[in-house]
Design a protein around this motif. Structure first.
Motif, PDB file in Angstrom:
ATOM      1  N   SER A   1      -6.471  -6.968   7.986  1.00  0.00           N
ATOM      2  CA  SER A   1      -6.988  -6.246   8.862  1.00  0.00           C
ATOM      3  C   SER A   1      -6.086  -4.757   9.440  1.00  0.00           C
ATOM      4  CB  SER A   1      -6.771  -7.129  10.397  1.00  0.00           C
ATOM      5  OG  SER A   1      -7.775  -8.048  10.401  1.00  0.00           O
ATOM      6  N   CYS A   2      -5.988  -4.181   8.113  1.00  0.00           N
ATOM      7  CA  CYS A   2      -5.465  -2.927   8.415  1.00  0.00           C
ATOM      8  C   CYS A   2      -6.021  -1.893   7.188  1.00  0.00           C
ATOM      9  CB  CYS A   2      -3.898  -2.916   7.904  1.00  0.00           C
ATOM     10  SG  CYS A   2      -2.931  -1.560   8.132  1.00  0.00           S
ATOM     11  N   TYR A   3      -6.539  -0.830   7.690  1.00  0.00           N
ATOM     12  CA  TYR A   3      -7.042   0.324   6.741  1.00  0.00           C
ATOM     13  C   TYR A   3      -5.991   1.016   6.265  1.00  0.00           C
ATOM     14  CZ  TYR A   3     -11.402  -1.432   8.704  1.00  0.00           C
ATOM     15  OH  TYR A   3     -12.783  -1.837   8.825  1.00  0.00           O
ATOM     16  N   GLY A   4      -6.293   1.639   4.964  1.00  0.00           N
ATOM     17  CA  GLY A   4      -5.469   2.610   4.379  1.00  0.00           C
ATOM     18  C   GLY A   4      -6.141   3.937   3.936  1.00  0.00           C
ATOM     19  N   ALA A   5      -5.625   4.892   3.744  1.00  0.00           N
ATOM     20  CA  ALA A   5      -6.370   5.904   2.779  1.00  0.00           C
ATOM     21  C   ALA A   5      -5.212   6.900   2.615  1.00  0.00           C
ATOM     22  CB  ALA A   5      -7.447   6.480   3.798  1.00  0.00           C
ATOM     23  N   VAL A   6      -5.734   7.872   1.628  1.00  0.00           N
ATOM     24  CA  VAL A   6      -5.098   9.265   0.992  1.00  0.00           C
ATOM     25  C   VAL A   6      -5.944   9.964   1.106  1.00  0.00           C
ATOM     26  CG1 VAL A   6      -3.603   9.951  -0.636  1.00  0.00           C
ATOM     27  CG2 VAL A   6      -3.372   7.931  -0.488  1.00  0.00           C
ATOM     28  N   ALA A   7      -5.688  11.309   1.653  1.00  0.00           N
ATOM     29  CA  ALA A   7      -6.581  12.367   1.694  1.00  0.00           C
ATOM     30  C   ALA A   7      -5.561  13.927   1.300  1.00  0.00           C
ATOM     31  CB  ALA A   7      -6.892  12.368   3.051  1.00  0.00           C
ATOM     32  N   ARG A   8      -6.462  14.661   0.608  1.00  0.00           N
ATOM     33  CA  ARG A   8      -5.871  15.812   0.407  1.00  0.00           C
ATOM     34  C   ARG A   8      -6.312  17.100   1.396  1.00  0.00           C
ATOM     35  NH1 ARG A   8      -7.315  20.515  -2.529  1.00  0.00           N
ATOM     36  NH2 ARG A   8      -5.907  21.151  -4.200  1.00  0.00           N
ATOM     37  N   LYS A   9      -5.279  17.820   1.569  1.00  0.00           N
ATOM     38  CA  LYS A   9      -5.821  19.125   2.412  1.00  0.00           C
ATOM     39  C   LYS A   9      -6.081  20.182   1.508  1.00  0.00           C
ATOM     40  CE  LYS A   9      -3.277  22.003   5.763  1.00  0.00           C
ATOM     41  NZ  LYS A   9      -2.031  22.178   6.651  1.00  0.00           N
TER      42      LYS A   9
ATOM     43  N   PHE B   1       0.867  -1.209  -0.020  1.00  0.00           N
ATOM     44  CA  PHE B   1       0.088   0.085  -0.218  1.00  0.00           C
ATOM     45  C   PHE B   1       0.560   1.347  -0.071  1.00  0.00           C
ATOM     46  CE2 PHE B   1      -1.633   3.228   2.936  1.00  0.00           C
ATOM     47  CZ  PHE B   1      -2.574   3.914   2.149  1.00  0.00           C
ATOM     48  N   LEU B   2       1.810   1.180   0.727  1.00  0.00           N
ATOM     49  CA  LEU B   2       2.768   2.329   0.903  1.00  0.00           C
ATOM     50  C   LEU B   2       3.227   2.505  -0.560  1.00  0.00           C
ATOM     51  CD1 LEU B   2       4.694   4.480   2.423  1.00  0.00           C
ATOM     52  CD2 LEU B   2       6.316   2.516   2.554  1.00  0.00           C
ATOM     53  N   LEU B   3       3.915   1.818  -0.975  1.00  0.00           N
ATOM     54  CA  LEU B   3       4.621   1.786  -2.511  1.00  0.00           C
ATOM     55  C   LEU B   3       3.691   2.494  -3.673  1.00  0.00           C
ATOM     56  CD1 LEU B   3       7.045  -1.377  -2.278  1.00  0.00           C
ATOM     57  CD2 LEU B   3       7.501   1.307  -1.518  1.00  0.00           C
ATOM     58  N   ARG B   4       2.386   1.903  -3.528  1.00  0.00           N
ATOM     59  CA  ARG B   4       1.346   2.072  -4.471  1.00  0.00           C
ATOM     60  C   ARG B   4       0.961   3.500  -4.242  1.00  0.00           C
ATOM     61  NH1 ARG B   4      -0.878  -2.699  -2.741  1.00  0.00           N
ATOM     62  NH2 ARG B   4      -2.729  -1.745  -2.060  1.00  0.00           N
ATOM     63  N   ALA B   5       0.684   3.889  -2.964  1.00  0.00           N
ATOM     64  CA  ALA B   5       0.415   5.383  -2.626  1.00  0.00           C
ATOM     65  C   ALA B   5       1.495   6.304  -3.130  1.00  0.00           C
ATOM     66  CB  ALA B   5      -0.091   5.390  -1.111  1.00  0.00           C
ATOM     67  N   VAL B   6       2.557   5.929  -2.907  1.00  0.00           N
ATOM     68  CA  VAL B   6       3.696   7.061  -3.129  1.00  0.00           C
ATOM     69  C   VAL B   6       3.877   7.106  -4.750  1.00  0.00           C
ATOM     70  CG1 VAL B   6       6.343   7.038  -3.344  1.00  0.00           C
ATOM     71  CG2 VAL B   6       5.060   6.426  -1.307  1.00  0.00           C
TER      72      VAL B   6
END
Length: 273
Positions: A264-272, A63-68
């Motif tokens: 059992s782990c949630y992920g999200a990307v959010a914009r300020k 998830f970290l690598l895909r988000a980056v």
């Protein structure tokens, strides 16, 4: 993310290998070698309570690598990886960001001496990009946001991506994770992104209760949170599609992705705004 390291009589940072450490336990789950007997013993106790924890770690890293990569392709060139943990050869934030944008800049933040040693050895940038490492405690936001290196990193109107992946579940309720997030992100300009990943007991409450006990026996606090609680941490941010979802279901690159109950782990990307 570590407890604050002690200092020896000469003022140097003490490694503290006599007790388990979350970053080294995570390294063990991923098959790394930067871990010691207390880390392995605590990790095996956690695995006994939640046997698919290695899947959790792998999916979290994915998830970290895909988000980056997603953010780099969206135009983000500055990244701050808070609680970055022990580097994984070829699978780090700067590896992915700079593969998309050669001039991407990545600031790694942690407060563990072993992470620092490995960061200095392994987190080397390409000729046009830049990486740096900041030794600071994520649970003390001012040690980060007031640091001259961080100020230089965000001192413009250019959006920044702040990553807190597998960090906030080590923040207890009485430490106010929402306030901690607000303090960490207050300097970020509009258009910046926040990336979080957070473990949950939603799918297996009994298993995660056992895992929490295993970590507590090792002197480490873990606070799984529900999807609603994780979403609450993003209050005031615009959450990007697909929202707060299991990390294996956040823009997966392979189908079928791992079942949420195994992760059992949630992920999200959010914009300020």
């Amino acid at each position: 993310m570590a407890d604050e390291p002690g200092r020896g009589t000469d003022g140097s940072l003490e490694i503290g290998i006599e007790r388990a450490h979350p970053a080294r336990m995570y390294d063990y789950y991923l098959g790394g070698r930067t871990n010691f007997d207390p880390d392995r013993e605590a990790a095996e106790a956690a695995l006994a309570a939640f046997p698919t924890l290695r899947i959790t770690a792998e999916e979290n890293r994915g998830f970290l690598l895909r988000a980056v990569e997603h953010l780099a392709r969206s135009g983000i060139r500055r990244f701050v990886d808070v609680g970055s943990g022990i580097p994984v050869a070829g699978r780090n934030t700067h590896d992915v960001a700079q593969a998309v944008r050669a001039r991407a800049r990545v600031l790694y933040v942690d407060n563990d001496p072993i992470v620092l040693a490995h960061a200095q050895a392994l987190l080397t940038s390409g000729p046009r990009g830049r990486t740096a490492y900041l030794n600071a405690d994520p649970r003390r936001p001012e040690t980060i946001v007031e640091h001259p290196e961080f100020v230089r990193w965000v001192d413009s109107d250019e959006p920044v991506a702040m990553l807190l992946v597998a960090v906030l579940h080590f923040v207890a309720d009485h430490q106010d994770p929402l306030d901690l997030l607000r303090r960490l992100t207050r300097r970020l300009p509009s258009g910046s992104r926040l990336v979080i990943a957070h473990v949950t007991g939603d799918y297996d409450p009994e298993g995660w209760a056992g895992l929490v006990r295993a970590y507590a026996d090792a002197g480490i606090t873990v606070r799984p949170r529900s999807r609603a609680e994780v979403a609450e941490l993003l209050d005031g941010w615009d959450v990007e599609a697909p929202g707060v979802v299991p990390v294996s279901r956040w823009h997966p690159t392979a189908e079928p992705s791992a079942e949420p109950a195994l992760v059992s782990c949630y992920g999200a990307v959010a914009r300020k705004p």
